[in-house]
Structures are given as C-alpha cells and as structure tokens.
Design a protein around this motif. Structure first.
Motif, short mmCIF file in Angstrom:
data_model
loop_
_atom_site.label_atom_id
_atom_site.label_comp_id
_atom_site.label_asym_id
_atom_site.label_seq_id
_atom_site.Cartn_x
_atom_site.Cartn_y
_atom_site.Cartn_z
N VAL A 109 78.25 -3.11 -42.08
CA VAL A 109 78.74 -3.70 -40.83
C VAL A 109 80.04 -3.04 -40.41
O VAL A 109 80.70 -2.36 -41.19
N ASP A 153 82.97 -9.07 -36.73
CA ASP A 153 82.16 -8.35 -37.71
C ASP A 153 80.81 -8.13 -37.06
O ASP A 153 80.01 -9.07 -36.91
N ALA A 208 77.00 -6.85 -36.04
CA ALA A 208 75.66 -6.76 -36.63
C ALA A 208 74.66 -6.78 -35.48
O ALA A 208 75.00 -7.15 -34.35
N GLY A 250 74.42 -15.35 -33.64
CA GLY A 250 75.76 -15.08 -34.13
C GLY A 250 76.43 -16.33 -34.68
O GLY A 250 76.05 -17.46 -34.37
N SER A 275 77.70 -11.12 -41.84
CA SER A 275 77.34 -9.99 -40.98
C SER A 275 76.49 -8.98 -41.74
O SER A 275 75.63 -8.32 -41.14
N PRO A 295 76.10 -11.16 -36.35
CA PRO A 295 77.49 -10.90 -35.95
C PRO A 295 78.35 -12.15 -36.11
O PRO A 295 77.86 -13.27 -35.92
#
Length: 277
Positions: free
Chosen positions: A5, A24, A26, A31, A57, A62
């Motif tokens: 990540v 972070d 992704a 999320g 993540s 995310p």
C-alpha cells in the motif's frame, strides 16, 4: 493475500480551519474512516491507529485518518467530541473525493469517537459503523480529556474479581487488605446508577440507526463497563432487540485493544464489517 500500500499525507478545510489527514491507499471499493477518540492524534496511542490502517489497507481497503480541529497537526480550537460533527463530515467528503472508486464507507471510532459517530450518523451518511467502547459518562469540560473517575459498574467488576480470588481472604486475615477500605469500596459498588443523559442520547441514536452497526467491547475496560451497565438496563431493551446491531466482546482490559490478541481481534472485526459490502 496482503498487498503493498501507499501512505500519503493530505489536508482539507473545515469551517475555515485546516485539518491534517493520512491516507493509506488501496484499490478496494469499501473504505474505512478512522475517527480518533479523546484528544488522540490520528496515529493513535503508540501509533496503534497508524498500524491498524496499514494492516487494513494491506487487505485491499483504503483507510483515512485525520486530526480534528485543535488536535495534532490541525488548526483551530478543540471543541471536544460533541463538537466534531463538521470535522467528520469534512473528512468523509475528502475521502470520497480522493478515492473515487470507494462506493461504501465504514466508520470506526473508539471511546468518545464511537459515541460521536453514532450520534451524528444521520448527518454523515456512512454505510456501516464499528463503534468500540462507547463513552457514556457525562463530559464535564468540553475539549478536555474525559474524566477517569470509575463508575459503580467498574467498581463492582473490580471487587468481584478480588472476591473470587482466595488470596483476598488470606490478605484480609493478615491485615494486608484494609477491611474498612474494602467495605467502603463495596458500598460504592452497590450504588444503583441511573443512565446519564449521554447514555440515553446514545440509546436513541442506536435505536434509530438504519445502517449496520457493530459494537466492539473490551470486557474489562472501565469505559466499556460503564456502557455495558446501560446496555443491560431496561432503558436499552429496544436497542438490544434491534436487527442490524451486533455486540462483540473480547476478554481484555485494554481500552485501545493494544495487546497482541486484541489487535488481531480488532483487525478481524473491521475486516468482517468492511467485507459485508
């Protein structure tokens, strides 16, 4: 399989102030928004929330963390958790704008952040909540750390654990335990407490939730014990029956799920919540 990540630092505005955030990244479409409890900065105690964000993540989701106004790297005046609605709303808008692939957001908060998320959810528009050890003790000074005076529920648990231990009686006989102090503590433990107004407001918020909500409880944590006293009371009867609301517990005294077993448990609980979409 975990994925590599990226972590980046950002800022956005809230009521004319600048809020600092860490994302972070992704590729996932669900999320996690982490809202810090108390007056903790977004990295959490001893970097616990930063570590958690990295792990979540790495599973493809995310994660955004931020400092509310007056905390950490953010400007403005700290208005306490009851004044954090606009901060959370601004963070949510930023999250959606900067991760356009995210269609669903799960919000996670511990302690008073958990309570704030539940209270303000109708105006924030999350898709699910994970609230840990919700704060239900009346706040005396807004913008200050929550008072640490133990509730009767916490005192009862502490003394029950002592009374179950055979060594307690030996210490009483030998004089290592002051009988007068023990009796005074037992009297405090026997006090029947009414639910605070904050606990009742939280009850109403949970009762009216229209999204899934997981309540995560550290069984021997003082804050969690205060919440559970309300949860098990008649005032919360309707909430306990509510579909879409689930209570999950772990046998730990760690308020922030800091021990190794609790860290894994918390991560798994969040992944399960994120994976429902």
């Amino acid at each position: 399989m975990d994925t590599i990540v990226s972590r980046s630092v950002h800022s956005f505005t809230c009521q004319g102030e600048i809020l600092a955030a860490t994302l972070d990244g992704a590729a996932g479409t669900t999320g996690l928004l982490i809202v810090s409890g108390g007056n903790e900065i977004r990295s959490g105690a001893h970097g616990g929330m930063a570590e958690l964000a990295m792990k979540i993540s790495a599973k493809g989701h995310p994660v955004l963390r931020f400092d509310r106004r007056g905390i950490g790297d953010s400007t403005g005046i700290n208005a306490g958790f009851l004044g954090s609605r606009d901060d959370i709303a601004a963070a949510t808008e930023f999250f959606r704008k900067n991760c356009p692939q995210v269609g669903k957001i799960v919000a996670f908060g511990n302690c008073d952040a958990a309570t704030a998320l539940a209270l303000y959810q109708p105006q924030l528009g999350f898709d699910a909540l994970c609230v840990a050890n919700p704060w239900t003790i009346e706040q005396i000074n807004e913008g200050q750390d929550a008072p640490t005076q133990p509730t009767a529920a916490a005192i009862r648990t502490r003394y029950w654990e002592r009374l179950k231990n055979p060594r307690t009686y030996a210490d009483l006989v030998s004089g290592k335990i002051n009988f007068a102090k023990l009796l005074k503590g037992l009297k405090k433990a026997a006090v029947k407490e009414e639910n605070s107004q904050l606990a009742l407001d939280l009850r109403d918020a949970l009762k009216n939730l229209e999204i899934p909500c997981d309540i995560l409880i550290a069984e021997r944590d003082t804050t969690a014990l205060a919440f559970m006293a309300g949860w098990n009371s008649a005032d919360y009867a309707e909430v306990r029956k509510k579909s879409g609301l689930a209570l999950h517990t772990i046998n730990t005294a760690s308020h922030g799920f800091a021990d190794s077993k609790s860290k894994i448990w918390l991560e798994n609980q969040l992944i399960r919540s994120l994976s429902r979409f």
